[in-house]
Design a protein around this motif. Sequence first.
Motif, mmCIF file in Angstrom:
data_model
loop_
_atom_site.group_PDB
_atom_site.id
_atom_site.type_symbol
_atom_site.label_atom_id
_atom_site.label_comp_id
_atom_site.label_asym_id
_atom_site.label_seq_id
_atom_site.Cartn_x
_atom_site.Cartn_y
_atom_site.Cartn_z
ATOM 1 N N MET A 1 -29.764 -42.201 -61.308
ATOM 2 C CA MET A 1 -30.544 -41.461 -60.299
ATOM 3 C C MET A 1 -31.457 -42.430 -59.575
ATOM 4 O O MET A 1 -32.418 -42.947 -60.148
ATOM 5 N N CYS A 46 -31.034 -35.481 -54.053
ATOM 6 C CA CYS A 46 -30.245 -34.992 -55.190
ATOM 7 C C CYS A 46 -30.979 -35.271 -56.501
ATOM 8 O O CYS A 46 -31.421 -36.393 -56.750
ATOM 9 N N MET A 47 -31.094 -34.270 -57.343
ATOM 10 C CA MET A 47 -31.833 -34.392 -58.596
ATOM 11 C C MET A 47 -30.979 -34.991 -59.719
ATOM 12 O O MET A 47 -31.504 -35.321 -60.777
ATOM 13 N N GLU A 48 -29.676 -35.112 -59.488
ATOM 14 C CA GLU A 48 -28.750 -35.484 -60.565
ATOM 15 C C GLU A 48 -29.107 -34.709 -61.830
ATOM 16 O O GLU A 48 -29.309 -35.263 -62.912
ATOM 17 N N CYS A 49 -29.171 -33.393 -61.689
ATOM 18 C CA CYS A 49 -29.589 -32.524 -62.782
ATOM 19 C C CYS A 49 -28.586 -32.592 -63.931
ATOM 20 O O CYS A 49 -27.418 -32.914 -63.750
ATOM 21 N N GLY A 50 -29.036 -32.249 -65.116
ATOM 22 C CA GLY A 50 -28.198 -32.364 -66.299
ATOM 23 C C GLY A 50 -26.969 -31.483 -66.273
ATOM 24 O O GLY A 50 -25.928 -31.826 -66.838
ATOM 25 N N PRO A 52 -24.833 -30.036 -63.389
ATOM 26 C CA PRO A 52 -24.643 -29.965 -61.933
ATOM 27 C C PRO A 52 -23.732 -28.803 -61.525
ATOM 28 O O PRO A 52 -22.518 -28.944 -61.419
ATOM 29 N N PRO A 74 -23.216 -35.382 -57.459
ATOM 30 C CA PRO A 74 -24.402 -36.211 -57.752
ATOM 31 C C PRO A 74 -24.118 -37.706 -57.637
ATOM 32 O O PRO A 74 -24.990 -38.470 -57.205
ATOM 33 N N CYS A 114 -26.581 -25.545 -55.688
ATOM 34 C CA CYS A 114 -27.445 -26.718 -55.909
ATOM 35 C C CYS A 114 -28.746 -26.307 -56.603
ATOM 36 O O CYS A 114 -29.403 -25.336 -56.205
ATOM 37 N N THR A 115 -29.134 -27.055 -57.626
ATOM 38 C CA THR A 115 -30.345 -26.735 -58.377
ATOM 39 C C THR A 115 -31.591 -26.800 -57.493
ATOM 40 O O THR A 115 -32.535 -26.029 -57.681
ATOM 41 N N CYS A 116 -31.586 -27.694 -56.513
ATOM 42 C CA CYS A 116 -32.725 -27.769 -55.586
ATOM 43 C C CYS A 116 -32.926 -26.443 -54.845
ATOM 44 O O CYS A 116 -34.045 -26.119 -54.438
#
Length: 495
Positions: A1, A46-50, A52, A74, A114-116
């Motif tokens: 990230m 982009c958060m590169e969330c765990g 996606p 991501p 998207c998590t955002c």
Amino acid sequence: MGKPTGFLEYDRVNGKAAAPLERIKNFNEFHTPLTEAQQRKQGARCMECGVPFCQSGMMMNGMVSGCPLHNLVPEWNDLVYTGNWGQAYNRLKKTNSFPEFTSRVCPAPCEAACTCGLNGDPVSIKENEHAIIEKAYETGAAGPRPPKLRTDKKIAVIGSGPSGLAAADQLNKRGHNVTVFEREDRVGGLLMYGIPNMKLEKQIIDRKINVMKEEGVTFVTGANVGKNYKAAKLLKEFDSVVLACGASNPRDINVPGRDAEGIYFAVDFLKSTTKSLLNSNLEDGNYISAKDKHVIVIGGGDTGNDCVGTAIRHGCASVTQLEMMPKLPEKRTENNSWPEWPRILKTDYGQEEAIAVFGHDPRIYQTTVKEFVKDESGKLVKAILISLKAEKNPETGRMSMVPVEGSEKEVPADLVLIAAGFLGAQAYVADAFGVELNVRTNVATEAGKYATNVEKVFTAGDMHRGQSLVVWAIHEGRDVAKEVDKYLMGYTNLA
């Protein structure tokens, strides 16, 4: 990230769209891309969330959440941020055969998941994808890469829409000898004649087709298999056949006066405009014109919106879009939580243009046509509309939209465009190969499989799953390629 706090530091920014009153003067794409510096900031969001969800492609309550192609979102968002465009293209192409198409016409279920977007604006995934593929063409990275080794297998793909092209592209990369048969005069299927230029300029299709030709794919146009081209000939000459002819039966509306002159299916209207535009810039007059006409579009989906935008560019006198269902809410309801596809009101480009030209939204909800009225010569002159309400069927328990007695009203109508969807495979193609259809009139296969009841004949795309998104068609094209490859070679190494 690369930028852990990017989603906190940078707001979502989209490429600017030309003003509605300006863009209706032509049929060109009308979005101006961001600068490279701006685009890299969007990648940084982009958060590169765990988990996606953007790349999940899961079905939730009958709707897709995330990308059906499982794009490595991501990863290439981060590569955009760091300016590593070449590697971003490699990661994008690993899962998506045609980002030049999806970055223009896909409704972006990735962004909806998207998590955002849970507590703010989602990452501009679609614009990042567009930036990657266009940069790849600029630098030559998207140029032809013919396979180094060829097999002796010959494959016929019937239909050159997104599923047929994806299947052909993958099978050719494997080294098989692929020929694509298209009944129209140009390659592209739905992409060429079903989607107007404002959303997808046709040189974008030609650009990719030229790459595929240089990579070894053969294209045959004017080949209407089942009519002027024999299915038996293909079955004899090829080791495998893939049917990817789309869902080509438009849904009709059968009410009194349907035979009036001036009523057309949306696909015929859009096709005639695009063909005339490409052949003569509309100067030949060989298209269904909406100029100075009162237009009614039946159907509230993407195709209906495309009809609205096209009619306005013709110079229509008015345009009304009928939607059977109730108006959607402007925000998610409690029973439509993230990361489900948001069932909310969307005002698309055609509707924006209608508002700018005529001063009001063209859509009328919970309404349909009760009757078409024609003059003595048989020409359409007006339509009788009727309101609808939701009512439960006492026998089935299902809700349906039923007419409201006494709600009829007359409106002027010179041109009606039916954009009510499609009903499956055309029978003459299925009959030519002897493949079975299911109850939805799609070509029948085992669940999750692509082989038909006929030896060495496979199917994919809308012909297989029913009317759907371009991204689903590409997904099916890539999957059928794996199944065909395994059938021919005993194994497959296609991704």
